[in-house]
Write an enzyme that holds these catalytic residues in place. Structure first.
Site, mmCIF file in Angstrom:
data_model
loop_
_atom_site.group_PDB
_atom_site.id
_atom_site.type_symbol
_atom_site.label_atom_id
_atom_site.label_comp_id
_atom_site.label_asym_id
_atom_site.label_seq_id
_atom_site.Cartn_x
_atom_site.Cartn_y
_atom_site.Cartn_z
ATOM 1 N N ARG A 1 0.868 -1.171 0.000
ATOM 2 C CA ARG A 1 0.000 0.000 0.000
ATOM 3 C C ARG A 1 0.906 1.223 0.000
ATOM 4 N NH1 ARG A 1 -4.436 1.779 4.557
ATOM 5 N NH2 ARG A 1 -5.253 3.521 3.366
ATOM 6 N N GLY B 1 -14.233 5.144 9.090
ATOM 7 C CA GLY B 1 -13.376 4.457 10.062
ATOM 8 C C GLY B 1 -12.760 5.512 10.937
ATOM 9 N N GLU C 1 -9.060 -4.007 2.342
ATOM 10 C CA GLU C 1 -8.004 -3.365 1.566
ATOM 11 C C GLU C 1 -6.860 -4.324 1.267
ATOM 12 O OE1 GLU C 1 -8.375 0.092 4.369
ATOM 13 O OE2 GLU C 1 -7.704 1.182 2.610
ATOM 14 N N ASN D 1 -19.961 -1.412 11.646
ATOM 15 C CA ASN D 1 -20.358 -1.896 12.976
ATOM 16 C C ASN D 1 -21.401 -1.072 13.709
ATOM 17 O OD1 ASN D 1 -18.508 -4.188 13.271
ATOM 18 N ND2 ASN D 1 -16.935 -2.608 13.068
ATOM 19 N N PHE E 1 -14.981 5.746 18.510
ATOM 20 C CA PHE E 1 -16.413 6.071 18.489
ATOM 21 C C PHE E 1 -17.191 5.351 19.585
ATOM 22 C CE2 PHE E 1 -17.178 8.709 14.749
ATOM 23 C CZ PHE E 1 -15.896 8.720 14.229
ATOM 24 N N GLY F 1 -14.616 0.606 9.925
ATOM 25 C CA GLY F 1 -14.930 0.311 11.332
ATOM 26 C C GLY F 1 -16.288 0.812 11.808
HETATM 27 P P1 AMP Z 1 -11.072 1.553 11.046
HETATM 28 O O1 AMP Z 1 -10.228 2.794 10.924
HETATM 29 O O2 AMP Z 1 -11.847 1.246 9.805
HETATM 30 O O3 AMP Z 1 -10.345 0.373 11.591
HETATM 31 O O4 AMP Z 1 -12.206 1.910 12.138
HETATM 32 C C1 AMP Z 1 -11.870 2.149 13.461
HETATM 33 C C2 AMP Z 1 -13.036 2.839 14.151
HETATM 34 O O5 AMP Z 1 -14.183 1.976 14.110
HETATM 35 C C3 AMP Z 1 -12.739 3.124 15.627
HETATM 36 O O6 AMP Z 1 -12.853 4.510 15.884
HETATM 37 C C4 AMP Z 1 -13.833 2.377 16.348
HETATM 38 O O7 AMP Z 1 -14.369 3.130 17.356
HETATM 39 C C5 AMP Z 1 -14.898 2.170 15.311
HETATM 40 N N1 AMP Z 1 -15.732 1.019 15.671
HETATM 41 C C6 AMP Z 1 -15.399 -0.276 15.666
HETATM 42 N N2 AMP Z 1 -16.443 -1.013 16.130
HETATM 43 C C7 AMP Z 1 -17.441 -0.157 16.427
HETATM 44 C C8 AMP Z 1 -18.782 -0.289 16.946
HETATM 45 N N3 AMP Z 1 -19.289 -1.463 17.255
HETATM 46 N N4 AMP Z 1 -19.505 0.837 17.119
HETATM 47 C C9 AMP Z 1 -18.990 2.026 16.819
HETATM 48 N N5 AMP Z 1 -17.753 2.222 16.333
HETATM 49 C C10 AMP Z 1 -16.990 1.150 16.135
#
Ligand code: AMP
Length: 396
Positions: free
Chosen positions: A91, A210, A384, A335, A284, A331
């Site tokens: 990447r 995310g 990814e 979710n 989050f 993320g």
């Molecule tokens: P990523 O950068 O795609 O890995 O996403 C990470 C973000 O996804 C973090 O800020 C987490 O808080 C959020 N996240 C993961 N699971 C949950 C959930 N069940 N509810 C809310 N936010 C989530």
């Protein structure tokens, strides 16, 4: 055929070894705190216990060497020799305006990655070290660069030009590039297949929500606009990034607090977003919990976050003169059912109706709108690493 996927961040290296015969992940892991005290490799191989190596990693080169060692480790490894690795997909954050597709690395590619150091100062140097370390450790094996900016290269000038004097575009290539391209490409392609849309007559909005977050407007399978700009700071409110703001805010705070421009950019990249607004966390889940417990700032942070996503969906719908499908990924997008529901309700004027039962499901591709919804809304998990491995395989 086995492909190693390497994703070098500023102080981290994520990897996956994927068997392309069945797209199974044989092993994956993370090197953390590279060039910082307390470096650590966590290696996870399918069917084996996690393997943790705590040892100094001075550069990403040391990290690559440790990853290869873990992959062939007699106890924790998954291959007998690194010769089993057919190629490496990397990447790479920034390919400037040069690369609109992935490419097998040669001296020219390395020169362009180096020329883009200014545009991606945290990532591009690490990406290049990762590539050169693999070239040294796996002589004769192809390295493929998969650029985060590539998918967005189809944006028309009206989407990518900033309204600043033209000389800065000519002299320094200051323009909007967009990021998360591998994810936007993977998810939009899959959305067209999954939802049975006609690629050549399709309007899709991908919400990659995310820790970093961006939206893209994908018209007839090609990126038409995206929310990140010259760097990944523009656009949505993110975990720690401010996204859009009046540039005069920077001068105002800098003058009041005696900060220079680099300190200000550090604040906007690392101390802002929902972390800065809530004062709670960049995660989050933590901010959601605090909001439920009555923390007003946390509540406002999440409201502002949703408000910005809703505004961008509205803007991209107008820019494409319509929308067939809105897709949530990453993320938060994959979710957080409540977030999806509230964002969708914010654009319900488009005739969107959400199926609450479908929206409860997690971890799978799913349509979450009702059959009579005028716009299809779906969750498509991003991947990814698999996208990078597929791009790499295609170039062998
Ligand atoms: P990523 O950068 O795609 O890995 O996403 C990470 C973000 O996804 C973090 O800020 C987490 O808080 C959020 N996240 C993961 N699971 C949950 C959930 N069940 N509810 C809310 N936010 C989530």
């Amino acid at each position: 055929m086995k492909i190693l996927v390497i994703n070098c961040g500023s102080s981290s290296l994520k990897y996956q070894l994927i068997d392309m015969d069945n797209e199974a992940v044989l092993a994956k892991g993370l090197c953390e705190r590279i060039a910082i005290e307390g470096s650590k490799l966590t290696h996870k191989a399918s069917g084996k216990e996690d393997y943790v190596v705590e040892t100094p990693m001075e550069t990403h080169k040391t990290a690559v060497e440790l990853v290869l060692k873990a992959l062939v480790d007699p106890v924790h490894g998954v291959i007998k020799s690194v010769d089993e690795i057919s190629a490496v997909g990397h990447r790479v954050l920034h390919g400037g305006a040069v690369y609109s597709e992935s490419i097998v690395v040669n001296d020219d590619v390395k020169r362009v990655i180096r020329e883009c150091f200014d545009l991606g100062p945290l990532h591009n140097p690490a990406n290049l070290i990762g590539i050169e370390a693999c070239e040294a450790a796996l002589p004769g094996k192809k390295n493929v660069a998969v650029f985060d900016t590539a998918f967005h290269q189809t944006m028309p000038e009206k989407s990518f030009m900033y309204a600043i004097p033209h000389e800065y575009y000519e002299k320094y290539h200051i323009r909007r590039y967009g990021f998360h391209g591998t994810s936007h490409s993977f998810v939009s392609k899959r959305a067209i297949e999954f939802l049975g849309l006609d690629k050549n007559n399709s309007k899709v909005i991908v919400c990659h929500l995310g820790n970093g977050a961006s939206l893209s407007a994908v018209l007839n399978g090609k990126c038409f606009d995206t929310s990140m700009g010259l760097t990944p700071l523009e656009g949505l409110i993110m975990g720690t990034r401010s996204g859009d703001l009046d540039p005069a805010v920077i001068q105002f705070i800098a003058n009041k607090e005696g900060k220079d421009i680099n300190e200000m950019l550090n604040i906007l990249n690392k101390k802002s977003g929902i972390l800065g607004m809530s004062g709670v966390s960049s995660d989050f889940r933590d901010v959601g919990k605090a909001a439920k417990e009555g923390n007003h700032d946390a509540e406002v942070a999440l409201d502002a976050y949703k408000h910005r996503v809703i505004k961008y969906i509205g803007a991209y719908t107008a820019a494409m003169n319509g929308v067939d499908a809105i897709i949530f990924t990453a993320g938060v997008g994959e979710n957080d059912a409540a977030m999806r529901k509230e964002i969708s309700e914010g654009v319900s004027f488009l005739g969107i109706k959400i199926d609450d039962e479908a929206n409860k499901k997690r971890g799978e591709e799913i349509v979450i709108s009702t059959p009579d919804s005028k716009v299809k809304v779906a969750v498509i998990p991003t991947n990814e690493e698999l996208a990078i491995a597929r791009e790499t395989l295609a170039l062998l």
